[in-house]
Design a protein around this motif. Sequence first.
Motif, mmCIF file in Angstrom:
data_model
loop_
_atom_site.group_PDB
_atom_site.id
_atom_site.type_symbol
_atom_site.label_atom_id
_atom_site.label_comp_id
_atom_site.label_asym_id
_atom_site.label_seq_id
_atom_site.Cartn_x
_atom_site.Cartn_y
_atom_site.Cartn_z
ATOM 1 N N TRP A 156 0.650 -1.574 -0.047
ATOM 2 C CA TRP A 156 -0.286 -0.077 -0.147
ATOM 3 C C TRP A 156 1.132 1.496 -0.456
ATOM 4 C CZ3 TRP A 156 -0.630 3.576 3.687
ATOM 5 C CH2 TRP A 156 -2.038 4.287 3.404
ATOM 6 N N LEU A 157 2.031 1.287 0.532
ATOM 7 C CA LEU A 157 2.589 2.613 0.626
ATOM 8 C C LEU A 157 3.868 2.516 -0.432
ATOM 9 C CD1 LEU A 157 3.992 1.544 4.301
ATOM 10 C CD2 LEU A 157 3.089 3.667 3.933
ATOM 11 N N LYS A 158 3.964 1.838 -0.938
ATOM 12 C CA LYS A 158 5.141 2.070 -2.404
ATOM 13 C C LYS A 158 4.421 2.584 -3.876
ATOM 14 C CE LYS A 158 7.699 -0.914 -5.852
ATOM 15 N NZ LYS A 158 7.911 -1.906 -6.664
ATOM 16 N N LEU A 212 2.534 5.357 -3.458
ATOM 17 C CA LEU A 212 3.130 7.053 -2.091
ATOM 18 C C LEU A 212 4.079 7.842 -2.014
ATOM 19 C CD1 LEU A 212 0.129 5.942 0.791
ATOM 20 C CD2 LEU A 212 0.414 6.607 -1.462
ATOM 21 N N GLU A 213 5.142 6.874 -2.426
ATOM 22 C CA GLU A 213 6.775 7.590 -2.285
ATOM 23 C C GLU A 213 7.050 8.278 -3.178
ATOM 24 O OE1 GLU A 213 9.121 3.805 -2.373
ATOM 25 O OE2 GLU A 213 8.217 2.465 -0.405
ATOM 26 N N THR A 214 7.437 8.899 -3.044
ATOM 27 C CA THR A 214 7.816 10.364 -3.767
ATOM 28 C C THR A 214 9.214 10.637 -3.592
ATOM 29 O OG1 THR A 214 6.724 12.147 -1.836
ATOM 30 C CG2 THR A 214 5.151 11.509 -3.977
ATOM 31 N N LYS A 274 8.701 13.674 2.296
ATOM 32 C CA LYS A 274 7.831 12.968 2.563
ATOM 33 C C LYS A 274 7.989 11.760 2.367
ATOM 34 C CE LYS A 274 2.641 12.365 3.399
ATOM 35 N NZ LYS A 274 1.445 12.718 1.885
ATOM 36 N N GLY A 275 7.780 11.710 0.561
ATOM 37 C CA GLY A 275 8.477 10.159 0.242
ATOM 38 C C GLY A 275 9.151 8.943 0.718
ATOM 39 N N LEU A 311 8.307 7.819 3.903
ATOM 40 C CA LEU A 311 7.438 6.816 3.454
ATOM 41 C C LEU A 311 8.204 4.901 2.931
ATOM 42 C CD1 LEU A 311 4.875 8.511 2.237
ATOM 43 C CD2 LEU A 311 4.711 6.999 3.648
ATOM 44 N N ARG A 336 8.737 2.016 5.036
ATOM 45 C CA ARG A 336 8.097 1.108 4.070
ATOM 46 C C ARG A 336 9.623 0.314 4.485
ATOM 47 N NH1 ARG A 336 9.290 -0.853 -1.201
ATOM 48 N NH2 ARG A 336 7.803 -2.194 -2.444
#
Length: 190
Positions: free
Chosen positions: A86-88, A90-92, A96-97, A100, A104
């Motif tokens: 789910w987190l993958k 969302l990584e930027t 913030k990325g 995350l 992860r």
Amino acid sequence: MTASTSPALAPSLWEFAIATYEQPGIAPLCLRLQDEHACDVNLLLCCLWHGRYFGVIEEARLREALTWSGPWQERLVAPLRDARRWLKPLETGDSKGQSLAELRAQIKACELAGERLQLEKLEAILEPGESAAARHGGSAADAAQVRFAITANLTRLGQFIQADSAGTDDPQALPPLLESLVDCFCAKQP
């Protein structure tokens, strides 16, 4: 491809699982079986390990392994895997990325630790003692015997999975995928 029936010559299930999962073609097949048919990758690898080094798993012992593994996967490993997946997206590239991505990675480490503990327990459940060596005469098995044992182990596991759950919309698709896993694994063995 030869197989040893001596427990002293077999690698631990964890060592075997890591080495086997890294072989070309194995991971994609295992993940497809996991995602499309609710197969436990650790049980798939366990069936390969046992077939390669010890032969066919007794039905009651495979059922015990499946009964123990189900709740472990459902309550521990699968939720960690779901959170990691789910987190993958969302990584930027921003901070913030990056945070995350670090989270992860920590979740992945916990997931792997849970899988390692699962494999250690499965090894304890399924590792044969002297009876298996005696049954196989204590000698090395040839490639056909290993293939037979692996096929028997994965076929029985597939039957248990299909009987225990509605893990797939297409139950006819499971046996050919399991056979592909047998083919892929056996092709990579010396």
